[in-house]
Write a protein that holds these residues in place. Structure first.
Motif, PDB file in Angstrom:
ATOM      1  N   UNK A 179       0.809  -1.212   0.000  1.00 28.91           N
ATOM      2  CA  UNK A 179       0.000   0.000   0.000  1.00 28.91           C
ATOM      3  C   UNK A 179       0.839   1.257   0.000  1.00 28.91           C
ATOM      4  N   UNK A 180       1.480   1.603   1.125  1.00 27.94           N
ATOM      5  CA  UNK A 180       2.139   2.897   1.216  1.00 27.94           C
ATOM      6  C   UNK A 180       3.461   2.950   0.469  1.00 27.94           C
ATOM      7  N   UNK A 181       3.728   4.089  -0.131  1.00 31.49           N
ATOM      8  CA  UNK A 181       4.999   4.326  -0.820  1.00 31.49           C
ATOM      9  C   UNK A 181       5.256   5.827  -0.788  1.00 31.49           C
ATOM     10  N   UNK A 182       6.506   6.221  -0.804  1.00 27.88           N
ATOM     11  CA  UNK A 182       6.856   7.642  -0.734  1.00 27.88           C
ATOM     12  C   UNK A 182       7.636   8.067  -1.968  1.00 27.88           C
ATOM     13  N   UNK A 183       6.986   8.104  -3.158  1.00 29.16           N
ATOM     14  CA  UNK A 183       7.726   8.465  -4.354  1.00 29.16           C
ATOM     15  C   UNK A 183       7.984   9.959  -4.479  1.00 29.16           C
ATOM     16  N   UNK A 184       7.119  10.768  -3.900  1.00 32.70           N
ATOM     17  CA  UNK A 184       7.212  12.212  -4.118  1.00 32.70           C
ATOM     18  C   UNK A 184       7.118  12.991  -2.821  1.00 32.70           C
ATOM     19  N   UNK A 195      -5.043   6.125   2.307  1.00 37.07           N
ATOM     20  CA  UNK A 195      -5.903   5.693   1.198  1.00 37.07           C
ATOM     21  C   UNK A 195      -6.088   4.183   1.191  1.00 37.07           C
ATOM     22  N   UNK A 196      -5.049   3.457   1.597  1.00 33.64           N
ATOM     23  CA  UNK A 196      -5.140   1.993   1.588  1.00 33.64           C
ATOM     24  C   UNK A 196      -6.071   1.473   2.673  1.00 33.64           C
ATOM     25  N   UNK A 197      -6.230   2.231   3.777  1.00 36.46           N
ATOM     26  CA  UNK A 197      -7.082   1.811   4.882  1.00 36.46           C
ATOM     27  C   UNK A 197      -7.794   3.031   5.468  1.00 36.46           C
ATOM     28  N   UNK A 198      -8.730   3.618   4.732  1.00 40.15           N
ATOM     29  CA  UNK A 198      -9.367   4.857   5.198  1.00 40.15           C
ATOM     30  C   UNK A 198     -10.224   4.689   6.432  1.00 40.15           C
TER      31      UNK A 198
END
Length: 286
Positions: A179-184, A195-198
């Motif tokens: 789910x989580x990623x920090x591209x920007x 967003x993956x677990x609202x």
């Protein structure tokens, strides 16, 4: 296990069958085959993709540096990843071959809702996005590939069940970055996490732990990007609520619960403050 745990998957890469552009609405199996070196710059991954190298070499480059893979390696690129990809044919065979299994965002979201507690406080980083093969994962991928390639096709529900087994095997293998990623930047990482677990009761402490940061560092870095956990959480929940009400036709109560609001009135105030309309109005398209 053999030196190449995914060797049996070669049969599904007999021809170049790359997924079409756009965001997939159902699990998709594709194969990349090339005789010449390929370089794809400024690539943005639209869906979570599990990639298995069957021949040749791959290099991906992003803000964290360059990462290299060879035959038998596997990696998981989450939706939102951006960078440059280089595919190199094997000098002996003359081919580059890989399989990619793409997962719709909603499927990943449902898996994380059901089994995502292991993500919180895990403390590991994605680093080079490499996935360590396990017997269970290899078997799950083979089962899913067979189902996706079957003629006549299997029912969508059976195919989804097999692909969900792959996601679960990935999660149990320690692949928390489904789910989580920090591209920007950190704001985007927190957005992807929420967003993956609202529906989760996110706090700054839980978000910091999930992203392997101290609470103070999380708050400082978000402030530097002119944001906060509360602001991001509200924005993502309201966006999810609009989708549920306007597109999926959910009831106001269902949308409130799916977005983590125990109080329907509190949910209504948040939605109206952000959109200028009540949840009921959004539901009616008014």
């Amino acid at each position: 296990m053999t030196d190449d745990p995914f060797a049996k998957l070669t049969r599904y890469a007999a021809r170049d069958n790359r997924p079409s552009g756009g965001v997939p609405q159902a699990p998709t199996l594709g194969s990349f085959i090339a005789r010449d070196r390929e370089r794809i710059a400024d690539l943005e991954v639209s869906a979570t993709g599990f990639i298995i190298l069957l021949d040749g070499r791959k290099e991906i480059s992003d803000a964290d540096g360059s990462h290299h893979y060879r035959k038998g390696d596997a990696l998981l690129l989450p939706a939102g990843w951006r960078g440059t990809v280089v595919n190199e044919p094997d000098p002996t065979s003359g081919f580059y071959r890989s399989l990619i299994l793409l997962f719709p965002a909603e499927m990943v979201r449902r898996l994380l809702r059901a089994h995502g507690d292991a993500l919180i406080g895990d403390g590991r980083r994605a680093r080079d996005y490499r996935v360590t093969p396990t017997p269970g994962l290899s078997d799950a991928v083979l089962h899913a590939a067979e189902g996706l390639s079957r003629t006549p096709p299997l029912s969508p529900s059976i195919v989804e069940h097999r692909c969900m087994e792959v996601l679960l095997a990935l999660l149990e293998s320690g692949v928390w970055w489904l789910g989580p990623v920090a591209p920007n930047g950190l704001v985007e990482a927190v957005r992807a996490l929420v967003r993956s677990q609202p529906d989760q009761a996110w706090t700054a402490e839980r978000v910091a732990s999930a992203l392997n940061l101290s609470n103070a560092t999380l708050r400082r870095r978000l402030a530097e990007e002119d944001s906060s956990v509360r602001r991001i959480m509200t924005e993502e929940r309201v966006a999810h609520a609009r989708h549920l009400l306007e597109t999926e036709g959910r009831t106001v109560q269902e949308a409130a619960e799916a977005c983590g609001y125990a109080s329907r009135s509190h949910f209504a105030r948040r939605v109206r403050s952000a959109t200028g309309r009540t949840p009921s109005a959004l539901q009616r398209g008014g």
